[in-house]
Design a protein around this motif. Structure first.
Motif, PDB file in Angstrom:
ATOM      1  N   ASP A  51       0.830  -1.214   0.000  1.00 36.76           N
ATOM      2  CA  ASP A  51       0.000   0.000   0.000  1.00 36.76           C
ATOM      3  C   ASP A  51       0.861   1.260   0.000  1.00 36.76           C
ATOM      4  O   ASP A  51       0.495   2.275  -0.575  1.00 36.76           O
ATOM      5  N   PHE A  52       2.007   1.159   0.664  1.00 40.05           N
ATOM      6  CA  PHE A  52       2.931   2.297   0.760  1.00 40.05           C
ATOM      7  C   PHE A  52       3.589   2.571  -0.601  1.00 40.05           C
ATOM      8  O   PHE A  52       3.796   3.711  -0.991  1.00 40.05           O
ATOM      9  N   LEU A  53       3.883   1.501  -1.343  1.00 41.31           N
ATOM     10  CA  LEU A  53       4.558   1.638  -2.643  1.00 41.31           C
ATOM     11  C   LEU A  53       3.579   1.916  -3.779  1.00 41.31           C
ATOM     12  O   LEU A  53       3.784   2.807  -4.590  1.00 41.31           O
ATOM     13  N   VAL A  54       2.550   1.093  -3.836  1.00 43.18           N
ATOM     14  CA  VAL A  54       1.680   1.091  -5.007  1.00 43.18           C
ATOM     15  C   VAL A  54       0.351   1.777  -4.719  1.00 43.18           C
ATOM     16  O   VAL A  54      -0.241   2.398  -5.589  1.00 43.18           O
ATOM     17  N   GLY A  55      -0.111   1.672  -3.484  1.00 41.93           N
ATOM     18  CA  GLY A  55      -1.405   2.242  -3.142  1.00 41.93           C
ATOM     19  C   GLY A  55      -1.265   3.675  -2.677  1.00 41.93           C
ATOM     20  O   GLY A  55      -0.264   4.331  -2.945  1.00 41.93           O
ATOM     21  N   ASP A  56      -2.248   4.166  -1.951  1.00 47.19           N
ATOM     22  CA  ASP A  56      -2.186   5.561  -1.527  1.00 47.19           C
ATOM     23  C   ASP A  56      -2.032   5.695  -0.013  1.00 47.19           C
ATOM     24  O   ASP A  56      -2.441   6.682   0.582  1.00 47.19           O
ATOM     25  N   LEU A  75       9.434   3.711  -6.963  1.00 53.47           N
ATOM     26  CA  LEU A  75       8.288   3.788  -6.046  1.00 53.47           C
ATOM     27  C   LEU A  75       8.722   3.940  -4.595  1.00 53.47           C
ATOM     28  O   LEU A  75       8.207   4.777  -3.859  1.00 53.47           O
ATOM     29  N   LEU A  76       9.695   3.145  -4.175  1.00 51.54           N
ATOM     30  CA  LEU A  76      10.137   3.235  -2.780  1.00 51.54           C
ATOM     31  C   LEU A  76      10.918   4.537  -2.546  1.00 51.54           C
ATOM     32  O   LEU A  76      10.761   5.187  -1.513  1.00 51.54           O
ATOM     33  N   PHE A  77      11.732   4.907  -3.537  1.00 56.07           N
ATOM     34  CA  PHE A  77      12.477   6.166  -3.456  1.00 56.07           C
ATOM     35  C   PHE A  77      11.501   7.320  -3.195  1.00 56.07           C
ATOM     36  O   PHE A  77      11.681   8.106  -2.258  1.00 56.07           O
ATOM     37  N   ASP A  78      10.473   7.400  -4.012  1.00 59.45           N
ATOM     38  CA  ASP A  78       9.499   8.491  -3.877  1.00 59.45           C
ATOM     39  C   ASP A  78       8.732   8.390  -2.559  1.00 59.45           C
ATOM     40  O   ASP A  78       8.524   9.398  -1.883  1.00 59.45           O
ATOM     41  N   ASN A 135      14.721  -8.983  -8.178  1.00 55.84           N
ATOM     42  CA  ASN A 135      13.549  -8.550  -8.928  1.00 55.84           C
ATOM     43  C   ASN A 135      13.312  -7.049  -8.751  1.00 55.84           C
ATOM     44  O   ASN A 135      14.129  -6.326  -8.181  1.00 55.84           O
ATOM     45  N   ILE A 136      12.167  -6.593  -9.222  1.00 57.11           N
ATOM     46  CA  ILE A 136      11.861  -5.164  -9.187  1.00 57.11           C
ATOM     47  C   ILE A 136      11.794  -4.631  -7.746  1.00 57.11           C
ATOM     48  O   ILE A 136      12.087  -3.464  -7.493  1.00 57.11           O
ATOM     49  N   LEU A 137      11.449  -5.488  -6.799  1.00 53.00           N
ATOM     50  CA  LEU A 137      11.399  -5.042  -5.402  1.00 53.00           C
ATOM     51  C   LEU A 137      12.806  -4.739  -4.899  1.00 53.00           C
ATOM     52  O   LEU A 137      13.050  -3.694  -4.288  1.00 53.00           O
TER      53      LEU A 137
END
Ligand code: ADP
Ligand code: MG
Length: 271
Positions: A69-74, A114-117, A141-143
């Protein structure tokens, strides 16, 4: 874009694409040891298996807001960050949701950032974290790429077993690629030998090989094979709480001091 206070937190990714080498054990106990030294620490569980979350007592019922949720959600930082029973140690827990991120993110242009932001958004400031430790999945992987893009440096646990150094070149290659593409200052903070058995010639051989090939990158602190370290997660605590005087607890305390010293040194060199 205004710089957030989190820019001052040291962000360290704990990565090795091999499973079972001590990533999660290192993230939990290094985090607890840094917290014991008075640092304000956030642990990000970036492994869909959620072992770090379980090991710190964040059961399934408490994982309503997760790294996904922190990476992809809001989810806001305030939604996502939870305290643990260890003073000074917070966590964003993970669930298996995170495993779908790999596929979902293929079409997302910003997928590596995503995590950077998420970590550099202004609401993170309120927490005033000194260290952010990222427990990576056993894969490049991407994570894991998200962790490397977001981090200042990578800590690599190396299991003191045969074939330990195998696969390390692939990890180094990924770090080099991330440096070229997205995070030019990414460094290897250090390589930490784990599950070391001083009575075993093989452990000594792996240590000799590692020090010969990787030199200064290898931390002086060695994490011994210690049954207390493997028992602690089932009691939902770091070994520092579970058995404060154990060899495992002491080793992670030493590692925390060394990580802090080496990291400060590196920061000075950069500036
Ligand atoms: P990873 O996160 O890399 O998959 P873990 O940290 O989960 O690895 O460790 C794998 C297994 O080895 C776990 O059962 C853990 O409890 C155990 N373990 C890790 N480090 C040690 C150690 N120094 N001594 C004894 N057992 C350990
Ligand atoms: Mg793990």
């Amino acid at each position: 874009m205004p710089t957030s206070r989190t820019a001052e937190a040291r962000i360290l990714a704990v990565a090795n694409q091999k499973g079972g080498v001590g990533k999660t054990t290192t993230t939990i106990n290094l985090g607890a040891a840094l917290a014991e030294l008075g640092k304000n620490v956030l642990l990000i569980d970036l492994d869909p298996q959620g072992n770090a979350s379980t090991g710190l007592g964040i059961g399934a019922e408490k994982r309503t807001v997760t790294t996904y949720d922190f990476l992809v959600g809001d989810a806001t930082p305030a939604d996502a960050v939870q305290t643990t029973t260890v003073p000074g140690l917070s966590i964003i827990p993970a669930t298996t949701d995170l495993s779908s991120a790999d596929i979902e993110l293929i079409s997302n242009e910003k997928r590596s950032f995503l995590l950077f932001d998420a970590l550099r958004q202004l609401p993170m400031d309120a927490f005033q974290f000194d260290y952010i430790l990222i427990d990576c999945p056993p894969s490049l992987n991407i994570l894991t790429v998200n962790a490397m893009v977001a981090a200042h440096a990578v800590i690599v646990p190396l299991q003191s077993e045969f074939f330990a150094l195998e696969g390390l070149s692939q990890l180094m290659l990924t770090i080099r690629e991330v440096r070229q593409a997205a995070n030019k200052n990414l460094r290897i903070a250090g390589v930490v030998l784990t599950m070391y058995d001083r009575r075993n010639n093989l452990s000594q051989q792996v240590e000799a090989d590692a020090r010969e090939n990787l030199g200064e990158l290898v931390y002086r602190t060695i994490i011994p094979r210690n049954v207390r370290l493997s028992e602690a997660p089932s009691f939902a605590m770091p070994v520092l709480t579970y058995d404060s005087n154990s060899a495992g607890a002491q080793a992670y305390r030493d590692l925390a001091v060394e990580v802090m010293a080496k990291d400060t040194h590196a920061m000075r060199r950069v500036s």
